[in-house]
Enzyme design. Structure first.
Site, PDB file in Angstrom:
ATOM      1  N   LYS A  52       0.973  -1.319  -0.123  1.00 46.08           N
ATOM      2  CA  LYS A  52      -0.012  -0.126  -0.071  1.00 46.08           C
ATOM      3  C   LYS A  52       0.937   1.246  -0.109  1.00 46.08           C
ATOM      4  O   LYS A  52       0.539   2.111  -0.666  1.00 46.08           O
ATOM      5  CB  LYS A  52      -0.882   0.050   1.266  1.00 46.08           C
ATOM      6  CG  LYS A  52      -1.999  -1.096   0.919  1.00 46.08           C
ATOM      7  CD  LYS A  52      -2.701  -1.437   2.333  1.00 46.08           C
ATOM      8  CE  LYS A  52      -3.842  -2.497   2.281  1.00 46.08           C
ATOM      9  NZ  LYS A  52      -4.382  -3.118   3.521  1.00 46.08           N
ATOM     10  N   GLN A  96      -4.355  -1.944  10.165  1.00 40.00           N
ATOM     11  CA  GLN A  96      -4.621  -3.397   9.313  1.00 40.00           C
ATOM     12  C   GLN A  96      -5.171  -4.309  10.153  1.00 40.00           C
ATOM     13  O   GLN A  96      -4.619  -4.343  11.510  1.00 40.00           O
ATOM     14  CB  GLN A  96      -3.209  -3.677   8.983  1.00 40.00           C
ATOM     15  CG  GLN A  96      -2.919  -4.836   8.152  1.00 40.00           C
ATOM     16  CD  GLN A  96      -3.452  -4.923   6.858  1.00 40.00           C
ATOM     17  OE1 GLN A  96      -3.505  -3.896   6.201  1.00 40.00           O
ATOM     18  NE2 GLN A  96      -3.925  -5.923   5.880  1.00 40.00           N
ATOM     19  N   ASP A 119     -11.247   2.702   4.635  1.00 38.95           N
ATOM     20  CA  ASP A 119     -11.664   1.330   4.622  1.00 38.95           C
ATOM     21  C   ASP A 119     -13.344   1.479   4.187  1.00 38.95           C
ATOM     22  O   ASP A 119     -13.697   0.465   3.904  1.00 38.95           O
ATOM     23  CB  ASP A 119     -11.267   0.517   5.819  1.00 38.95           C
ATOM     24  CG  ASP A 119     -10.052  -0.081   5.637  1.00 38.95           C
ATOM     25  OD1 ASP A 119      -9.627  -0.743   4.679  1.00 38.95           O
ATOM     26  OD2 ASP A 119      -9.368  -0.389   6.735  1.00 38.95           O
TER      27      ASP A 119
HETATM   28  N1  GUN Z   1      -6.894  -6.948   6.406  1.00 42.32           N
HETATM   29  C1  GUN Z   1      -7.253  -7.592   5.441  1.00 42.32           C
HETATM   30  N2  GUN Z   1      -8.169  -6.889   4.501  1.00 42.32           N
HETATM   31  C2  GUN Z   1      -8.134  -5.679   5.148  1.00 42.32           C
HETATM   32  C3  GUN Z   1      -8.635  -4.309   4.678  1.00 42.32           C
HETATM   33  O1  GUN Z   1      -8.979  -4.360   3.599  1.00 42.32           O
HETATM   34  N3  GUN Z   1      -8.540  -3.276   5.589  1.00 42.32           N
HETATM   35  C4  GUN Z   1      -8.021  -3.639   6.650  1.00 42.32           C
HETATM   36  N4  GUN Z   1      -7.767  -2.518   7.406  1.00 42.32           N
HETATM   37  N5  GUN Z   1      -7.301  -4.686   7.189  1.00 42.32           N
HETATM   38  C5  GUN Z   1      -7.292  -5.827   6.283  1.00 42.32           C
END
Ligand code: GUN
Length: 295
Positions: A52, A96, A119
């Site tokens: 990311k 995360q 998100d």
């Molecule tokens: N862990 C796995 N997928 C995601 C996501 O889309 N967002 C977040 N914050 N954590 C994750």
């Protein structure tokens, strides 16, 4: 001929489509900025977070990279979120998942300022999505919607089956597909582990979105000729030579029947990342009160 929907290419187009808006915002003194908080020891999570950051750097989005020891008390995580909420230079906050057991995930999601919740998991943003007034569409289902559009798949009037009912993918996916809006207007069936006769549901679908987290569970015999199949799964499975990534779809048998299919890797995964950038740019545009063009 089965169309292989190239998520890498569509994601790349989305990133390119964001560049002008990022430049406009930066010139106006609001460089979009995404903050990530990583609080687990899972190597896959660390890889996702670092990808990311790499994506952000490539398009000119600033980043903050916060790592907390998994033993950190929950209060310290909340303080970190409060600081990011209060920081005017931060436009998106992503904590995360998964989080350690001593941290209540719901409390964390509620703590993030909904305006920075790129998100789209805060209850306020979930409610807005359901009400048809989304602020941030969750990245994976939004990415699926963009993939369907890029492949010229008509959702209006289509019978769509979503396999999986997670808060991150299945539920928001179903909500997006039923919206009275572009990329919506489908008739949606949501299937899950307790669904009776899943194959009967998928065989009657025009579009199947597989998001159950079960390796290769959707097989060719569950699909009718001409179905569009979107595979959200990313599962690492053991092989004789080590391990490999597979989706929730048994690619070879399904590709024989589908009119279009996404591969794993290179399908939905890159789109999830691209839509996170999209949401971050949207947030910065809202803060700067600049009407940015979003692809
Ligand atoms: N862990 C796995 N997928 C995601 C996501 O889309 N967002 C977040 N914050 N954590 C994750």
């Amino acid at each position: 001929m089965t169309e292989i929907i190239d998520g890498k290419a569509v994601a790349s187009d989305i990133r390119t489509g964001l560049l002008d808006s990022i430049q406009t915002l930066t010139d106006a003194g609001t460089t979009p900025c995404l903050a990530t908080v990583l609080m687990n020891d899972d190597p896959a999570s660390a890889t996702y977070v670092s990808m990311k950051h790499k994506d952000c750097k490539e398009v000119g989005i600033a980043t903050r990279d916060i790592e907390l020891d998994p033993e950190t008390p929950a209060e310290e995580l909340f303080d970190t979120i409060d600081d990011l909420n209060a920081d005017p230079d931060v436009h998106g906050i992503l904590v995360q998942m998964p989080l350690p057991d001593h941290v209540d995930e719901r409390e964390v999601l509620r703590r993030i300022d909904p305006a920075k919740d790129v998100d789209g998991f805060h209850p306020e943003n979930v409610g807005r999505l359901v009400a048809g007034n989304a602020r941030y569409k969750p990245c994976t289902p939004h990415g699926v919607q963009k993939l369907l559009a890029a492949a010229d798949v008509e959702t209006e009037g289509a019978d769509a089956v979503v396999v999986g009912r997670s808060n991150i993918v299945g539920k928001p996916m179903a909500n997006l597909l039923i919206q009275k809006a572009e990329g919506g207007n489908a008739t949606v069936t949501v299937c899950h582990s307790r669904t009776d006769d899943l194959a009967e549901k998928t065989r009657n679908a025009d579009i199947v979105v597989a998001a159950a987290g079960v390796p290769e569970m959707v097989t060719g015999e569950m699909i009718s000729e001409g179905t569009v199949v979107i595979d959200v799964g990313i599962n690492r499975v053991e092989t004789e030579d080590g391990s490999e990534l597979v989706g929730d779809v048994d690619y070879d048998s399904v590709a024989e029947k589908a009119s279009a299919i996404t591969p794993v890797p290179g399908g939905v995964g890159p789109m999830t990342r691209a839509m996170l950038l999209w949401n971050t740019v949207k947030s910065a545009g809202d803060v700067a009160d600049i009407d940015v063009d979003l692809p």
